[in-house]
Write a protein that holds these residues in place. Structure first.
Motif, PDB file in Angstrom:
ATOM      1  N   CYS A 174       6.484  -1.825  -8.108  1.00  0.00           N
ATOM      2  CA  CYS A 174       6.917  -0.519  -8.746  1.00  0.00           C
ATOM      3  C   CYS A 174       7.995  -1.070  -9.662  1.00  0.00           C
ATOM      4  O   CYS A 174       8.878  -1.416  -9.097  1.00  0.00           O
ATOM      5  N   CYS A 212      11.637   1.067  -0.637  1.00  0.00           N
ATOM      6  CA  CYS A 212      12.383   1.599  -1.596  1.00  0.00           C
ATOM      7  C   CYS A 212      13.500   2.796  -1.456  1.00  0.00           C
ATOM      8  O   CYS A 212      12.847   3.671  -0.538  1.00  0.00           O
ATOM      9  N   CYS A 246       8.510  10.852  -3.969  1.00  0.00           N
ATOM     10  CA  CYS A 246       9.367   9.849  -4.761  1.00  0.00           C
ATOM     11  C   CYS A 246      10.199  10.364  -5.471  1.00  0.00           C
ATOM     12  O   CYS A 246      10.372  11.253  -6.484  1.00  0.00           O
ATOM     13  N   PHE A 282      12.742   9.039  -7.275  1.00  0.00           N
ATOM     14  CA  PHE A 282      12.899   8.700  -8.642  1.00  0.00           C
ATOM     15  C   PHE A 282      12.227   9.588  -9.648  1.00  0.00           C
ATOM     16  O   PHE A 282      12.979  10.146 -10.513  1.00  0.00           O
ATOM     17  N   GLU A 312      10.458   0.730 -11.061  1.00  0.00           N
ATOM     18  CA  GLU A 312      11.285   1.405 -10.920  1.00  0.00           C
ATOM     19  C   GLU A 312      12.086   1.190  -9.215  1.00  0.00           C
ATOM     20  O   GLU A 312      13.141   1.923  -8.952  1.00  0.00           O
ATOM     21  N   HIS A 313      11.439   0.418  -8.745  1.00  0.00           N
ATOM     22  CA  HIS A 313      11.691   0.119  -7.009  1.00  0.00           C
ATOM     23  C   HIS A 313      13.113  -0.214  -6.976  1.00  0.00           C
ATOM     24  O   HIS A 313      13.703  -1.123  -7.818  1.00  0.00           O
ATOM     25  N   PHE A 354      13.962   5.431  -2.708  1.00  0.00           N
ATOM     26  CA  PHE A 354      13.540   6.690  -3.282  1.00  0.00           C
ATOM     27  C   PHE A 354      12.265   7.298  -2.605  1.00  0.00           C
ATOM     28  O   PHE A 354      11.792   8.296  -2.748  1.00  0.00           O
ATOM     29  N   PHE A 355      11.562   6.607  -1.598  1.00  0.00           N
ATOM     30  CA  PHE A 355      10.721   6.800  -0.757  1.00  0.00           C
ATOM     31  C   PHE A 355      10.675   7.546   0.319  1.00  0.00           C
ATOM     32  O   PHE A 355      11.758   7.737   1.093  1.00  0.00           O
ATOM     33  N   LEU A 403       7.742  -2.482  -2.945  1.00  0.00           N
ATOM     34  CA  LEU A 403       6.871  -1.607  -2.371  1.00  0.00           C
ATOM     35  C   LEU A 403       7.705  -0.284  -2.281  1.00  0.00           C
ATOM     36  O   LEU A 403       8.722  -0.339  -1.848  1.00  0.00           O
ATOM     37  N   CYS A 404       6.807   0.665  -2.078  1.00  0.00           N
ATOM     38  CA  CYS A 404       7.355   2.205  -1.931  1.00  0.00           C
ATOM     39  C   CYS A 404       8.146   2.032  -0.619  1.00  0.00           C
ATOM     40  O   CYS A 404       9.219   2.609  -0.486  1.00  0.00           O
ATOM     41  N   ARG A 448       2.819   2.409  -4.163  1.00  0.00           N
ATOM     42  CA  ARG A 448       2.943   1.312  -4.880  1.00  0.00           C
ATOM     43  C   ARG A 448       3.270  -0.040  -4.333  1.00  0.00           C
ATOM     44  O   ARG A 448       3.821  -0.293  -3.330  1.00  0.00           O
TER      45      ARG A 448
END
Ligand code: SF4
Length: 223
Positions: A202, A169, A186, A188, A204-205, A171-172, A165-166, A199
């Motif tokens: 994701c 993450c 984001c 990322f 990329e998480h 990057f969130f 999940l965002c 997301r």
């Protein structure tokens, strides 16, 4: 005596009755519909819903997966995942080879035929698209936000395996922008985004530290 007006028939929820039974009943109906359609979609292709899910999971992963990872990702027991994998190997849809990073472990990957089946499994039942399309753009965004909260709660309770999940993450950045359409960021892809794009799985998480996760959750739910 029959009620005279709709308000007589349907008492308004009070703070002591915070819609939980209605939401639970609605979720149960959606769950039933999903299960029914999962069987209807999978059966003609000679697959069970669990086998379809394994294919979709392998398709979504950039690298081969272990059976234990598949079991975690689907929130099922190891024997259930192993049985599904065994059947998929027999059907020629999945290969099982020694993992390159650990000679004692087995890695699962899709065959060409498995990739084709996975494509179909990952596209989701048509009725879900129709149901979501019936919601307005604002309702869809609110629904995604609610789903994120519910999935995170399930995860916190240990009812499902950690999802990508965002809100978990690293990057969130919640509410990083004044733009009400795209208030989150984001790091990322270094771009703003809105609730509609939150997301739930994701690729990329990357999991944030416990402290960072707690802080970004506090900020996320503060508005
Ligand atoms: S990398 Fe993916 S999960 Fe992480 S914040 Fe960006 S979109 Fe969300």
């Amino acid at each position: 005596m029959a009620p005279d007006t709709p308000s007589d028939a349907l008492p308004a929820p009070t703070p002591a009755d915070p819609l939980v039974p209605q939401v639970a009943a609605g979720l149960a109906k959606l769950g039933l519909a999903l299960r029914t359609h999962a069987w209807k979609d999978s059966a003609p292709r000679g697959l069970t819903p669990t086998q379809s899910q394994v294919l979709a999971l392998l398709q979504a992963s950039a690298t081969p997966l272990r059976v234990s990872t598949v079991a975690d990702g689907m929130a099922v027991t190891l024997p259930t995942a192993s049985d599904a994998v065994k059947a998929l190997v027999t059907k020629g849809l999945v290969t099982k080879t020694r993992a390159v990073d650990d000679g004692r472990a087995m890695a699962l990957a899709l065959t060409d035929a498995g990739r084709e089946e996975a494509q179909r499994a990952a596209s989701g039942p048509e009725f879900v698209t129709a149901v979501v399309d019936a919601l307005s753009a604002d309702e869809q965004a609110a629904f995604v936000r609610s789903l994120v909260k519910m999935v995170r709660t399930l995860q916190e309770r240990g009812d499902i395996a950690p999802a990508r999940l965002c809100v978990t993450c690293r990057f969130f950045r919640p509410w990083a922008h004044v733009d009400t359409e795209r208030p989150h960021h984001c790091a990322f892809v270094d771009a703003p985004f809105g609730d509609r794009s939150l997301r739930l799985d994701c690729p990329e998480h990357e999991t944030a530290s416990a402290a960072a996760m707690a802080e970004q959750w506090r900020v996320f739910v503060s508005r």
